[in-house]
Design a protein around this motif. Structure first.
Motif, mmCIF file in Angstrom:
data_model
loop_
_atom_site.group_PDB
_atom_site.id
_atom_site.type_symbol
_atom_site.label_atom_id
_atom_site.label_comp_id
_atom_site.label_asym_id
_atom_site.label_seq_id
_atom_site.Cartn_x
_atom_site.Cartn_y
_atom_site.Cartn_z
ATOM 1 N N ARG A 1 86.305 5.249 56.300
ATOM 2 C CA ARG A 1 87.064 6.364 55.722
ATOM 3 C C ARG A 1 87.019 6.333 54.201
ATOM 4 O O ARG A 1 86.802 7.357 53.550
ATOM 5 N N ARG A 2 87.255 5.143 53.634
ATOM 6 C CA ARG A 2 87.222 5.022 52.165
ATOM 7 C C ARG A 2 85.840 5.369 51.619
ATOM 8 O O ARG A 2 85.714 6.057 50.605
ATOM 9 N N THR A 3 84.793 4.894 52.295
ATOM 10 C CA THR A 3 83.425 5.166 51.861
ATOM 11 C C THR A 3 83.119 6.658 51.936
ATOM 12 O O THR A 3 82.530 7.229 51.008
ATOM 13 N N LEU A 4 83.535 7.288 53.016
ATOM 14 C CA LEU A 4 83.320 8.727 53.178
ATOM 15 C C LEU A 4 83.982 9.503 52.049
ATOM 16 O O LEU A 4 83.353 10.368 51.421
ATOM 17 N N LEU A 5 85.244 9.205 51.776
ATOM 18 C CA LEU A 5 85.948 9.909 50.702
ATOM 19 C C LEU A 5 85.263 9.669 49.360
ATOM 20 O O LEU A 5 85.037 10.616 48.595
ATOM 21 N N ARG A 6 84.924 8.430 49.080
ATOM 22 C CA ARG A 6 84.259 8.100 47.810
ATOM 23 C C ARG A 6 82.934 8.844 47.689
ATOM 24 O O ARG A 6 82.621 9.429 46.655
ATOM 25 N N ASP A 7 82.137 8.845 48.772
ATOM 26 C CA ASP A 7 80.836 9.515 48.736
ATOM 27 C C ASP A 7 80.954 11.018 48.542
ATOM 28 O O ASP A 7 80.027 11.662 48.053
ATOM 29 N N ASN A 8 82.096 11.587 48.924
ATOM 30 C CA ASN A 8 82.327 13.019 48.746
ATOM 31 C C ASN A 8 83.115 13.315 47.474
ATOM 32 O O ASN A 8 83.524 14.453 47.241
ATOM 33 N N GLY A 9 83.355 12.293 46.659
ATOM 34 C CA GLY A 9 84.077 12.484 45.406
ATOM 35 C C GLY A 9 85.536 12.850 45.614
ATOM 36 O O GLY A 9 86.114 13.560 44.799
ATOM 37 N N LEU A 10 86.117 12.357 46.703
ATOM 38 C CA LEU A 10 87.491 12.698 47.048
ATOM 39 C C LEU A 10 88.382 11.464 47.051
ATOM 40 O O LEU A 10 87.907 10.344 47.122
#
Length: 120
Positions: free
Chosen positions: A63-72
């Motif tokens: 989840r953290r990686t997904l948010l980071r990769d989307n700039g969120l």
């Protein structure tokens, strides 16, 4: 302040329950989150949450990686979800797109509807 994933889920469900925000516009008013980013992020978060092969640490990391990769950030995604309540038609269109993408992913290949053309 640390936000739990249940807080994010509540913030995402609340606009729908209140009577939820047409693709091509930004979801979050001042949040700067585009519809396409919001939709793809929520679909991916649901996919992560449903992945039984991940333990809680791996799920949290994904989840953290997904948010980071989307700039969120969790806060920015929560704000985008909350702001949809100001435009119920838009919120409804966004949530329908999320549901349609999830449905397409879970349908057998022979039953999948063709992907809708990109909206401008």
């Amino acid at each position: 302040m640390k936000h739990g994933w249940w807080t994010l889920a509540a913030a995402l469900v609340l606009p729908v329950a209140v009577g939820c925000s047409v693709l091509g516009r930004g979801v979050g008013g001042g949040s700067g989150v585009s519809d396409s980013t919001f939709v793809s992020t929520i679909v991916a978060l649901r996919r992560i949450g449903a992945d039984s092969s991940l333990d809680s640490m791996a799920r949290d990391s994904a989840r953290r990686t997904l948010l980071r990769d989307n700039g969120l950030t969790v806060e920015r995604l929560e704000e985008a979800a909350r702001s949809m309540a100001a435009d119920p038609e838009h919120a409804l269109a966004v949530w329908r797109e999320i549901d349609e993408r999830i449905d397409r992913e879970h349908a057998p290949p022979s039953m999948r509807a063709p992907k809708a053309p990109a909206r401008k």
